[in-house]
Design a protein around this motif. Sequence first.
Motif, mmCIF file in Angstrom:
data_model
loop_
_atom_site.group_PDB
_atom_site.id
_atom_site.type_symbol
_atom_site.label_atom_id
_atom_site.label_comp_id
_atom_site.label_asym_id
_atom_site.label_seq_id
_atom_site.Cartn_x
_atom_site.Cartn_y
_atom_site.Cartn_z
ATOM 1 N N GLU A 192 0.814 -1.212 0.000
ATOM 2 C CA GLU A 192 0.000 0.000 0.000
ATOM 3 C C GLU A 192 0.848 1.263 0.000
ATOM 4 O OE1 GLU A 192 -2.514 -0.681 3.382
ATOM 5 O OE2 GLU A 192 -3.290 -2.418 2.293
ATOM 6 N N ARG A 193 1.967 1.230 0.695
ATOM 7 C CA ARG A 193 2.778 2.443 0.800
ATOM 8 C C ARG A 193 3.733 2.618 -0.378
ATOM 9 N NH1 ARG A 193 5.779 2.700 6.058
ATOM 10 N NH2 ARG A 193 6.153 0.555 5.538
ATOM 11 N N GLY A 194 3.643 1.714 -1.363
ATOM 12 C CA GLY A 194 4.442 1.903 -2.572
ATOM 13 C C GLY A 194 5.869 1.393 -2.470
ATOM 14 N N VAL A 195 6.202 0.761 -1.351
ATOM 15 C CA VAL A 195 7.582 0.269 -1.189
ATOM 16 C C VAL A 195 7.899 -0.803 -2.227
ATOM 17 C CG1 VAL A 195 9.159 -0.900 0.379
ATOM 18 C CG2 VAL A 195 7.614 0.843 1.259
ATOM 19 N N GLN A 221 8.515 0.789 -5.579
ATOM 20 C CA GLN A 221 9.812 1.472 -5.639
ATOM 21 C C GLN A 221 10.952 0.458 -5.773
ATOM 22 O OE1 GLN A 221 10.762 4.596 -5.820
ATOM 23 N NE2 GLN A 221 8.820 5.646 -5.566
ATOM 24 N N LEU A 269 11.080 -0.760 -9.375
ATOM 25 C CA LEU A 269 11.689 0.213 -10.288
ATOM 26 C C LEU A 269 13.194 0.050 -10.359
ATOM 27 C CD1 LEU A 269 9.955 3.561 -9.377
ATOM 28 C CD2 LEU A 269 9.677 2.233 -11.445
ATOM 29 N N ARG A 270 13.765 -0.496 -9.295
ATOM 30 C CA ARG A 270 15.224 -0.640 -9.244
ATOM 31 C C ARG A 270 15.676 -1.977 -9.820
ATOM 32 N NH1 ARG A 270 13.279 3.127 -6.161
ATOM 33 N NH2 ARG A 270 14.612 4.834 -5.491
ATOM 34 N N ARG A 305 -0.152 -6.271 -8.902
ATOM 35 C CA ARG A 305 0.230 -4.888 -9.224
ATOM 36 C C ARG A 305 -0.683 -4.362 -10.315
ATOM 37 N NH1 ARG A 305 5.843 -5.206 -9.688
ATOM 38 N NH2 ARG A 305 5.984 -4.607 -7.508
ATOM 39 N N ARG A 334 2.823 5.316 -14.693
ATOM 40 C CA ARG A 334 3.161 3.949 -14.269
ATOM 41 C C ARG A 334 3.509 3.071 -15.476
ATOM 42 N NH1 ARG A 334 2.184 2.219 -9.215
ATOM 43 N NH2 ARG A 334 1.521 0.132 -9.774
ATOM 44 N N ALA A 365 6.975 3.831 -16.275
ATOM 45 C CA ALA A 365 7.875 3.234 -15.287
ATOM 46 C C ALA A 365 7.987 1.725 -15.451
ATOM 47 C CB ALA A 365 7.387 3.561 -13.876
ATOM 48 N N LEU A 400 5.623 -0.289 -14.453
ATOM 49 C CA LEU A 400 4.864 -0.924 -13.373
ATOM 50 C C LEU A 400 3.498 -1.381 -13.856
ATOM 51 C CD1 LEU A 400 5.698 1.517 -10.452
ATOM 52 C CD2 LEU A 400 6.496 -0.824 -10.719
ATOM 53 N N VAL A 430 15.073 4.363 -14.051
ATOM 54 C CA VAL A 430 13.922 5.218 -13.831
ATOM 55 C C VAL A 430 13.805 5.547 -12.346
ATOM 56 C CG1 VAL A 430 11.406 5.249 -13.874
ATOM 57 C CG2 VAL A 430 12.661 4.277 -15.781
ATOM 58 N N LEU A 446 10.912 7.317 -9.701
ATOM 59 C CA LEU A 446 9.495 7.695 -9.702
ATOM 60 C C LEU A 446 9.119 8.313 -8.368
ATOM 61 C CD1 LEU A 446 6.422 7.170 -10.812
ATOM 62 C CD2 LEU A 446 6.566 5.133 -9.410
ATOM 63 N N THR A 447 8.303 9.333 -8.422
ATOM 64 C CA THR A 447 7.644 9.759 -7.199
ATOM 65 C C THR A 447 6.150 9.889 -7.481
ATOM 66 O OG1 THR A 447 7.188 11.709 -5.888
ATOM 67 C CG2 THR A 447 8.650 12.008 -7.715
ATOM 68 N N ASP A 448 5.361 9.275 -6.616
ATOM 69 C CA ASP A 448 3.914 9.404 -6.773
ATOM 70 C C ASP A 448 3.315 9.783 -5.426
ATOM 71 O OD1 ASP A 448 4.111 7.038 -5.405
ATOM 72 O OD2 ASP A 448 3.452 5.766 -7.049
ATOM 73 N N ARG A 499 2.428 8.023 -3.067
ATOM 74 C CA ARG A 499 2.813 7.154 -1.952
ATOM 75 C C ARG A 499 4.268 7.381 -1.588
ATOM 76 N NH1 ARG A 499 1.389 1.658 -4.433
ATOM 77 N NH2 ARG A 499 2.717 2.658 -5.955
ATOM 78 N N ALA A 518 6.443 5.707 0.520
ATOM 79 C CA ALA A 518 7.367 4.555 0.531
ATOM 80 C C ALA A 518 8.615 4.816 1.359
ATOM 81 C CB ALA A 518 7.729 4.129 -0.893
ATOM 82 N N LEU A 519 8.463 5.537 2.464
ATOM 83 C CA LEU A 519 9.570 5.697 3.411
ATOM 84 C C LEU A 519 9.117 5.134 4.754
ATOM 85 C CD1 LEU A 519 10.779 9.327 2.630
ATOM 86 C CD2 LEU A 519 11.967 7.207 2.090
ATOM 87 N N ARG A 571 14.698 11.537 -2.850
ATOM 88 C CA ARG A 571 15.043 10.170 -3.246
ATOM 89 C C ARG A 571 15.270 10.081 -4.750
ATOM 90 N NH1 ARG A 571 10.933 6.203 -1.228
ATOM 91 N NH2 ARG A 571 9.563 7.452 -2.520
#
Lengths: 215, 201
Positions: A75-78, A81, A84-85, A214, B49, B52, B54, B68, B70-72, B74, B76-77, B133
């Motif tokens: 949910e938090r997009g981790v 992210q 993406l890597r 996803r 997306r 990206a 995704l 790539v 991305l910042t959206d 969310r 994610a930290l 980031r």
Amino acid sequence: MTVLLTLAARDLRQAWQSAGLWLPVAFLLLVASLYPFAVGPDAALLRRTGGGMLWIAALLASLLPVDRLVAPDRERGVLDQIALRDIGEEMVVLARLIAHWLGFGPALMIATLPAAALLKLDGATIALLELGLLIGTPALAALGLLVATLTAGLRSSGALSGLLALPLAVPLLIFGAGTLGDGSGAAFKFLGAASLLLVAITPFAGGAAIRAGRE
Amino acid sequence: MSRVGLRLSGVACVRGGRLLFRGVDLAMEPGGSALLKGPNGIGKSSLIRICAGLLRASAGMVERHGRVALTDERLALDMEQPLRAALDFWARLDRATAQALDAALEAMALEPLAQVPVRMLSTGQRKRAALARVIASGAPIWLLDEPGNGLDDAALGLLGDAVAGHLARGGIVVAASHQPLPLVTPVVMAMQDHVAAEEGE
């Protein structure tokens, strides 16, 4: 390899901070202390049934942290992210499996000692129980994680997790509890086989589940 | 940064059985920036997306050369971690140096907050952290989904500077926004032009 360690270290830290580590331990101890109240303080009965009961408790304890294993990071997009890597979902699940087992397997094995004392288990049974848990807890961790990847993003995933995981855990329970009464060591081999199978398929099945989820 | 590029041709997107857009073409060369515009729900985030990787495009081709970032919406930290430590996790996955991370924190004016837990940060500060980031990642292609949300004028200025610097170094920026962004001479794509006609064909 560094990626795997980075991911696993972060997962372990998250588990520590979310207080998910002591929950299975507390659960196991609680069940072990309630059990004599339910069946009576007959030492012989406790000794005969206590080992199997601890296996059930360990299995249920392994389901407690399931809802925080994958869903919050999804949910938090981790997870996005990380994707993406160019880090494969299999790697993510493998790192999580390592962290999840480290956070839960050894703690459960230590908690088994006072729990076994409460149930008046003898030294030989405790040794069998600990060896069985050493072989079986990776499978319990893998099963919990697999179910967590499958149910992430669903409503009422908590109840569904139990329904999904418990039938799959039947072989572990049979062979795990079987090790206690079986002198030949065959149950250990079957437990090891079931454990290896679950640990081996979880990164791939879990990775596929994350990818499929996803949207 | 060897051979950086992002190319979309004839991209369509179907979400939940509904055709959001089709026929989107976009060719980005080093130093190029694109701004996706349009009202809410028109598919800006979905297109980001798709860029990206995704989300799979329902039709068309997506070619991407280069990493790539991305910042959206969310973050994610990790909420309990101090800001710098939370960003450091991603910097390590990006194989970015500590200097790159410090430079990114400086670019978003976040150094005073480096030791503050992420959960204590305000909306705008969190957005700046997500942008830091992206800056620290060293990725040549930046995909920014509503990067200006929650930012004050000063932070918008910092964002503009960071984007300009990235483009000057041969990077690519694709941003989706419903509000004006400080981008220099972007390719503006109005998503309305790609909405499927309800009748006709």
